[in-house]
Design a protein around this motif. Structure first.
Motif, PDB file in Angstrom:
ATOM      1  N   ARG A 118      10.801  -5.191   5.817  1.00  0.00           N
ATOM      2  CA  ARG A 118       9.990  -5.717   5.514  1.00  0.00           C
ATOM      3  C   ARG A 118       9.559  -5.162   7.176  1.00  0.00           C
ATOM      4  O   ARG A 118       8.646  -4.470   7.131  1.00  0.00           O
ATOM      5  N   ASP A 119       9.758  -5.560   8.304  1.00  0.00           N
ATOM      6  CA  ASP A 119       8.782  -4.970   9.431  1.00  0.00           C
ATOM      7  C   ASP A 119       8.873  -3.628   9.547  1.00  0.00           C
ATOM      8  O   ASP A 119       8.143  -2.752   9.975  1.00  0.00           O
ATOM      9  N   THR A 120       9.972  -2.607   8.876  1.00  0.00           N
ATOM     10  CA  THR A 120      10.539  -1.649   8.534  1.00  0.00           C
ATOM     11  C   THR A 120       9.771  -0.548   8.420  1.00  0.00           C
ATOM     12  O   THR A 120       8.778   0.390   8.587  1.00  0.00           O
ATOM     13  N   ILE A 121       9.201  -1.012   7.067  1.00  0.00           N
ATOM     14  CA  ILE A 121       8.270  -0.849   6.009  1.00  0.00           C
ATOM     15  C   ILE A 121       7.233  -0.698   6.607  1.00  0.00           C
ATOM     16  O   ILE A 121       6.100   0.556   6.688  1.00  0.00           O
ATOM     17  N   GLN A 122       6.262  -1.657   6.914  1.00  0.00           N
ATOM     18  CA  GLN A 122       5.628  -2.251   7.976  1.00  0.00           C
ATOM     19  C   GLN A 122       4.838  -0.726   8.775  1.00  0.00           C
ATOM     20  O   GLN A 122       3.467  -0.916   8.966  1.00  0.00           O
ATOM     21  N   LYS A 123       5.608  -0.994   9.602  1.00  0.00           N
ATOM     22  CA  LYS A 123       6.026   0.337  10.487  1.00  0.00           C
ATOM     23  C   LYS A 123       5.939   1.439   9.510  1.00  0.00           C
ATOM     24  O   LYS A 123       4.983   3.030  10.541  1.00  0.00           O
ATOM     25  N   THR A 124       6.395   1.763   8.920  1.00  0.00           N
ATOM     26  CA  THR A 124       6.355   3.094   7.908  1.00  0.00           C
ATOM     27  C   THR A 124       4.935   2.991   7.901  1.00  0.00           C
ATOM     28  O   THR A 124       3.983   4.039   8.319  1.00  0.00           O
ATOM     29  N   LEU A 125       4.478   2.516   6.643  1.00  0.00           N
ATOM     30  CA  LEU A 125       2.962   2.467   6.658  1.00  0.00           C
ATOM     31  C   LEU A 125       2.124   2.737   7.257  1.00  0.00           C
ATOM     32  O   LEU A 125       0.937   3.134   8.168  1.00  0.00           O
ATOM     33  N   ALA A 126       2.135   2.272   8.871  1.00  0.00           N
ATOM     34  CA  ALA A 126       1.146   2.007   9.886  1.00  0.00           C
ATOM     35  C   ALA A 126       1.105   3.390  11.104  1.00  0.00           C
ATOM     36  O   ALA A 126       0.315   4.029  10.870  1.00  0.00           O
ATOM     37  N   THR A 127       2.639   4.315  10.549  1.00  0.00           N
ATOM     38  CA  THR A 127       2.660   5.405  11.339  1.00  0.00           C
ATOM     39  C   THR A 127       1.230   6.153  10.254  1.00  0.00           C
ATOM     40  O   THR A 127       1.337   7.373  11.315  1.00  0.00           O
ATOM     41  N   ALA A 128       1.359   6.216   9.011  1.00  0.00           N
ATOM     42  CA  ALA A 128       1.318   7.239   8.373  1.00  0.00           C
ATOM     43  C   ALA A 128      -0.501   6.949   7.997  1.00  0.00           C
ATOM     44  O   ALA A 128      -1.311   7.732   7.383  1.00  0.00           O
ATOM     45  N   LYS A 129      -0.539   6.103   8.855  1.00  0.00           N
ATOM     46  CA  LYS A 129      -2.186   5.317   8.073  1.00  0.00           C
ATOM     47  C   LYS A 129      -2.467   4.965   6.500  1.00  0.00           C
ATOM     48  O   LYS A 129      -3.551   4.990   6.318  1.00  0.00           O
ATOM     49  N   VAL A 130      -1.490   4.171   6.059  1.00  0.00           N
ATOM     50  CA  VAL A 130      -1.398   3.945   4.758  1.00  0.00           C
ATOM     51  C   VAL A 130      -1.553   2.409   4.717  1.00  0.00           C
ATOM     52  O   VAL A 130      -0.343   1.900   4.711  1.00  0.00           O
ATOM     53  N   ASP A 131      -2.192   1.803   3.534  1.00  0.00           N
ATOM     54  CA  ASP A 131      -2.092   0.561   2.652  1.00  0.00           C
ATOM     55  C   ASP A 131      -0.458   0.310   2.105  1.00  0.00           C
ATOM     56  O   ASP A 131      -1.122   0.987   0.904  1.00  0.00           O
ATOM     57  N   ALA A 132      -0.510  -0.816   2.170  1.00  0.00           N
ATOM     58  CA  ALA A 132       0.864  -1.603   1.140  1.00  0.00           C
ATOM     59  C   ALA A 132       0.241  -1.478  -0.255  1.00  0.00           C
ATOM     60  O   ALA A 132       0.922  -0.700  -1.382  1.00  0.00           O
ATOM     61  N   GLU A 133      -1.762  -1.377  -0.852  1.00  0.00           N
ATOM     62  CA  GLU A 133      -2.067  -1.506  -1.920  1.00  0.00           C
ATOM     63  C   GLU A 133      -1.912   0.590  -2.905  1.00  0.00           C
ATOM     64  O   GLU A 133      -1.913   0.405  -3.792  1.00  0.00           O
ATOM     65  N   GLN A 134      -1.584   1.390  -1.890  1.00  0.00           N
ATOM     66  CA  GLN A 134      -1.387   2.568  -2.277  1.00  0.00           C
ATOM     67  C   GLN A 134      -0.511   3.064  -2.725  1.00  0.00           C
ATOM     68  O   GLN A 134      -0.409   4.137  -3.190  1.00  0.00           O
ATOM     69  N   ILE A 135       0.812   1.812  -2.668  1.00  0.00           N
ATOM     70  CA  ILE A 135       2.392   2.478  -3.037  1.00  0.00           C
ATOM     71  C   ILE A 135       2.237   2.870  -4.084  1.00  0.00           C
ATOM     72  O   ILE A 135       2.133   1.737  -4.941  1.00  0.00           O
ATOM     73  N   ASP A 136       2.365   3.235  -4.952  1.00  0.00           N
ATOM     74  CA  ASP A 136       3.035   3.775  -6.410  1.00  0.00           C
ATOM     75  C   ASP A 136       4.243   3.101  -6.588  1.00  0.00           C
ATOM     76  O   ASP A 136       4.679   3.225  -8.158  1.00  0.00           O
ATOM     77  N   LEU A 137       5.359   3.235  -5.462  1.00  0.00           N
ATOM     78  CA  LEU A 137       6.877   2.848  -5.823  1.00  0.00           C
ATOM     79  C   LEU A 137       7.515   2.583  -5.202  1.00  0.00           C
ATOM     80  O   LEU A 137       7.080   3.206  -3.703  1.00  0.00           O
ATOM     81  N   VAL A 138       8.563   1.655  -5.312  1.00  0.00           N
ATOM     82  CA  VAL A 138       9.639   1.297  -4.221  1.00  0.00           C
ATOM     83  C   VAL A 138      10.558   1.973  -4.678  1.00  0.00           C
ATOM     84  O   VAL A 138      11.235   0.969  -5.135  1.00  0.00           O
ATOM     85  N   ILE A 139      11.411   2.424  -4.416  1.00  0.00           N
ATOM     86  CA  ILE A 139      12.853   2.087  -4.294  1.00  0.00           C
ATOM     87  C   ILE A 139      14.338   1.723  -3.612  1.00  0.00           C
ATOM     88  O   ILE A 139      14.011   2.131  -2.325  1.00  0.00           O
ATOM     89  N   GLY A 140      14.804   1.482  -3.535  1.00  0.00           N
ATOM     90  CA  GLY A 140      16.087   0.704  -2.750  1.00  0.00           C
ATOM     91  C   GLY A 140      17.480   0.773  -3.588  1.00  0.00           C
ATOM     92  O   GLY A 140      17.790   1.016  -4.376  1.00  0.00           O
ATOM     93  N   SER A 141      18.562   1.836  -2.008  1.00  0.00           N
ATOM     94  CA  SER A 141      19.928   2.453  -2.436  1.00  0.00           C
ATOM     95  C   SER A 141      20.330   1.771  -1.177  1.00  0.00           C
ATOM     96  O   SER A 141      20.412   1.590  -0.358  1.00  0.00           O
ATOM     97  N   GLY A 142      22.181   1.958  -1.501  1.00  0.00           N
ATOM     98  CA  GLY A 142      22.598   1.830  -0.682  1.00  0.00           C
ATOM     99  C   GLY A 142      22.941   0.083  -0.969  1.00  0.00           C
ATOM    100  O   GLY A 142      23.109  -0.482  -1.698  1.00  0.00           O
ATOM    101  N   MET A 143      23.739  -0.450   0.516  1.00  0.00           N
ATOM    102  CA  MET A 143      24.056  -2.086   0.744  1.00  0.00           C
ATOM    103  C   MET A 143      23.257  -3.056  -0.091  1.00  0.00           C
ATOM    104  O   MET A 143      23.242  -3.988  -0.331  1.00  0.00           O
TER     105      MET A 143
END
Length: 333
Positions: free
Chosen positions: A51-76
């Motif tokens: 959660r915190d890493t997603i928030q930092k990533t969005l903050a870096t790009a100045k993008v709101d969560a509502e603007q995200i069209d798709l979230v994909i998770g891979s790996g463990m």
């Protein structure tokens, strides 16, 4: 504009990338992985880390969560100690099989929008016991990296993908670019433990090789295949005590010994079908992929073309591969 978040979680680290129309807009990583779930017995630390890493990533790009069209998770992240357990897809598995295996789950503790999880791939072995357990193997995370390498390098199988790291993977690709099987070794973990937590730590200054010494690399591999890994490892101390070889030379000797054992796996494992003429594609950590390329080139068993994936090509393999799988599912227009 299309915003996509990809989450790549491993044993010890999580990497989050924000993509805008197929290009990297922001990237953040944290030292949280499924090991934390295994140690604590609950998912709270992993959930918070992602959660915190997603928030930092969005903050870096100045993008709101509502603007995200798709979230994909891979790996463990899709393992029993991840955020959501998703069964492996049985081999053979290519883009279409991985796409069909994707599952969407909303985890409020992590993100407000659903996360589409990409499944791992497992070998197909029935009635596993001592007689056939070596033929069994599985992966979570490497499957999307393989799909990305195939796409970026325009690979047409059959081919063998060699992916050295903490857990080195050898992934067999068929003529339809499907994963038909894989085999795993502990090469990187062995390297770490031997270098830092044995009597050899002093002989190596607890450091890995910083550059390749081909002579020492090949000598270590030859020694391990002749007298075994354990004895060859001790000879690192002998080289320190009684010869003029420098620390990096001794580290190359150890590297050759461990990766030479991996080549035995590649040639003899029943988990994959390696033929001498099969093309080999190597990606992973710089020193390890360079070393493996040298060892394979100098082994008479291998006669196929060897391709070493450039560092810049493999910078965001997991995210690119996850998007390819999502595109095959119809989630990306």
């Amino acid at each position: 504009m299309t915003y996509i978040i990809t989450i790549d979680t491993g044993t010890t680290n999580t990497r989050v990338t924000l993509w805008l129309d197929g290009k990297v807009a922001a990237h953040q990583a944290c030292e949280v992985g499924v090991r934390d779930t295994a140690i604590t017995g609950n998912r709270e630390k992993l959930q918070k880390g992602v959660r915190d890493t997603i928030q930092k990533t969005l903050a870096t790009a100045k993008v709101d969560a509502e603007q995200i069209d798709l979230v994909i998770g891979s790996g463990m992240i899709s393992s029993n100690v991840g955020l959501f357990e998703l069964p492996h897809v049985p081999a053979p598995a290519g883009l279409q099989q991985l796409a069909r295996g994707m599952v969407s789950v909303t985890i409020p503790e992590v993100f407000t929008k659903p996360i589409w999880f990409v499944p791992g791939v497992k070998n197909v072995v029935e009635n596993i016991g001592l007689h056939n357990c070596e033929a069994m193997d599985m992966m979570r995370g490497e499957e999307v990296e393989v799909m990305s390498v195939i796409e970026q390098l325009a690979i047409t199988g059959p081919a063998m993908m060699v992916m050295p790291g903490s857990h080195s993977k050898f992934v067999c690709i068929d003529e339809k670019n499907r994963i038909t099987g894989c085999v795993t070794t502990l090469a990187g973990e062995l390297m770490y433990v031997i270098t830092h937590n044995t009597i050899l730590a002093q002989s190596l200054d607890a450091q890995f090789a910083h550059s390749i010494n081909e002579e020492m690399l090949l000598a270590g591999a030859q020694s391990a295949q002749t007298i075994g890994l354990g004895r060859t490892c001790f000879n690192v101390r002998t080289l320190d005590q009684f010869t003029i070889y420098e620390r990096n030379d001794r580290a190359n000797f150890l590297l050759g010994a461990i990766l030479g054992a991996d080549l035995l796996t590649l040639k003899n494992s029943t988990a994959i079908k390696m033929m001498p003429g099969t093309p080999v594609v190597i990606c992973g950590k710089p020193i390890m992929k360079e070393a493996l390329a040298i060892l394979i080139q100098n082994d008479d068993y291998f006669s196929g073309k060897i391709t070493v994936v450039a560092d810049e090509t493999q910078a965001h393999l997991a995210g690119q591969g996850a998007i390819l799988v999502a595109t095959a599912r119809g989630l990306v227009k």
